[in-house]
Scaffold this motif. Structure first.
Motif, PDB file in Angstrom:
ATOM      1  N   SER A   1     -16.174 -30.564  -8.300  1.00  0.00           N
ATOM      2  CA  SER A   1     -16.482 -30.506  -7.064  1.00  0.00           C
ATOM      3  C   SER A   1     -15.690 -30.936  -6.056  1.00  0.00           C
TER       4      SER A   1
ATOM      5  N   PRO B   1     -13.777 -33.378  -3.840  1.00  0.00           N
ATOM      6  CA  PRO B   1     -14.133 -34.909  -3.468  1.00  0.00           C
ATOM      7  C   PRO B   1     -13.985 -35.254  -1.852  1.00  0.00           C
ATOM      8  N   GLN B   2     -14.574 -36.437  -1.817  1.00  0.00           N
ATOM      9  CA  GLN B   2     -14.511 -36.903  -0.417  1.00  0.00           C
ATOM     10  C   GLN B   2     -13.365 -37.705  -0.134  1.00  0.00           C
ATOM     11  N   ALA B   3     -12.638 -38.378  -1.205  1.00  0.00           N
ATOM     12  CA  ALA B   3     -11.293 -38.959  -1.030  1.00  0.00           C
ATOM     13  C   ALA B   3     -10.451 -38.669  -2.452  1.00  0.00           C
TER      14      ALA B   3
ATOM     15  N   VAL C   1     -10.755 -34.745   4.586  1.00  0.00           N
ATOM     16  CA  VAL C   1     -10.491 -35.360   3.215  1.00  0.00           C
ATOM     17  C   VAL C   1      -9.816 -36.608   3.363  1.00  0.00           C
TER      18      VAL C   1
ATOM     19  N   ARG D   1     -16.225 -46.128  -0.968  1.00  0.00           N
ATOM     20  CA  ARG D   1     -16.436 -44.911  -1.467  1.00  0.00           C
ATOM     21  C   ARG D   1     -17.295 -44.999  -2.877  1.00  0.00           C
TER      22      ARG D   1
ATOM     23  N   THR E   1     -17.343 -39.829  -5.942  1.00  0.00           N
ATOM     24  CA  THR E   1     -16.834 -39.046  -4.874  1.00  0.00           C
ATOM     25  C   THR E   1     -15.362 -39.138  -4.647  1.00  0.00           C
TER      26      THR E   1
ATOM     27  N   PRO F   1     -12.598 -28.825   0.864  1.00  0.00           N
ATOM     28  CA  PRO F   1     -14.123 -28.660   1.069  1.00  0.00           C
ATOM     29  C   PRO F   1     -14.345 -27.064   1.094  1.00  0.00           C
TER      30      PRO F   1
END
Length: 235
Positions: free
Chosen positions: A8, A10-12, A126, A181, A185, A229
């Protein structure tokens, strides 16, 4: 960790400084040899510096022995040769490296493709962080003096061994907590399997930047552009 989570977006992203933002051998092949050679002259020039004196005192306390100036220098050099992540030693080396970067005695490297991908990831929202054995202020100076200084402005934070060792799962748990976080994530991008193993143990996502035929683990290979993303890919 589920396979779908591993792939997936990642957010960070925590980028290994050594191997992603600088050559993988930057410590052993560039920075540490320079410190070995430049350290005596640096200490002589900065003998009255409060910061240098404080750092030397911390190193002496870490050694747990009574050492004169020559003995302390010999011990520092032995630790450097051994590649040990001793925070006050790294801090002292950092002062030497910062001095060299400012004077142009060290020439940082950062390839254009990596820089471009990081700029796009930052623009897509990100959060980007650096983590390495190189002291955080030196990481910043390295990037600022590199051919792509804009990358330093894309980073939300830089971390070093003060948060823990790179081969300690607890370091990655603390990193996730520090940046606010949940571990699931956050992705750690590193060329080193032992670092990725520890990040995986702390429930962070992991990936290598390129395939390693000698790798004995199952960490996926993901390019920086693949970490965009979904809505930002192809934009």
């Amino acid at each position: 960790m589920a396979a779908s989570a591993a792939h997936s977006a990642p957010q960070a992203i925590i980028l290994a400084f050594e191997g992603i933002l600088a050559p993988s051998g930057v410590l052993r092949e560039t920075l540490e040899p320079h410190a070995q050679e430049a350290l005596p002259g640096f200490l002589e020039r900065h003998a009255e510096s409060t910061a240098v004196q404080r750092t030397l005192a911390d190193i002496l306390a870490y050694s747990g022995r009574e050492l004169d100036a020559d003995g302390l220098l010999a011990q520092i050099r032995a630790w450097i040769r051994g590649g040990q992540d001793i925070t006050p030693v790294r801090q002292l080396q950092g002062m030497v490296w910062a001095d060299a970067l400012e004077a142009g005695a060290l020439q940082p490297q950062l390839d254009a493709a990596t820089a471009e991908a990081l700029v796009h990831l930052h623009a897509a929202g990100v959060a980007l962080y650096s983590f390495g054995a190189t002291p955080a202020p030196v990481q910043r100076d390295w990037l600022r003096h590199s051919p792509h200084p804009e990358v330093e402005e894309c980073l939300d934070g830089l971390f070093d061994t003060r948060i823990g060792g790179r081969r300690d799962a607890g370091s990655y748990r603390r990193l996730a907590e520090e940046i606010g976080r949940t571990p699931e994530t956050v992705l750690v991008l590193s060329a080193r399997g032992d670092e990725l193993d520890c990040a995986h143990q702390a429930w962070l996502m992991t990936a290598r930047p390129e395939a390693d035929p000698n790798a004995q683990d199952a960490h996926p290979v993901r390019s920086l552009t693949s970490l965009m993303p979904a809505g930002a890919q192809g934009s």
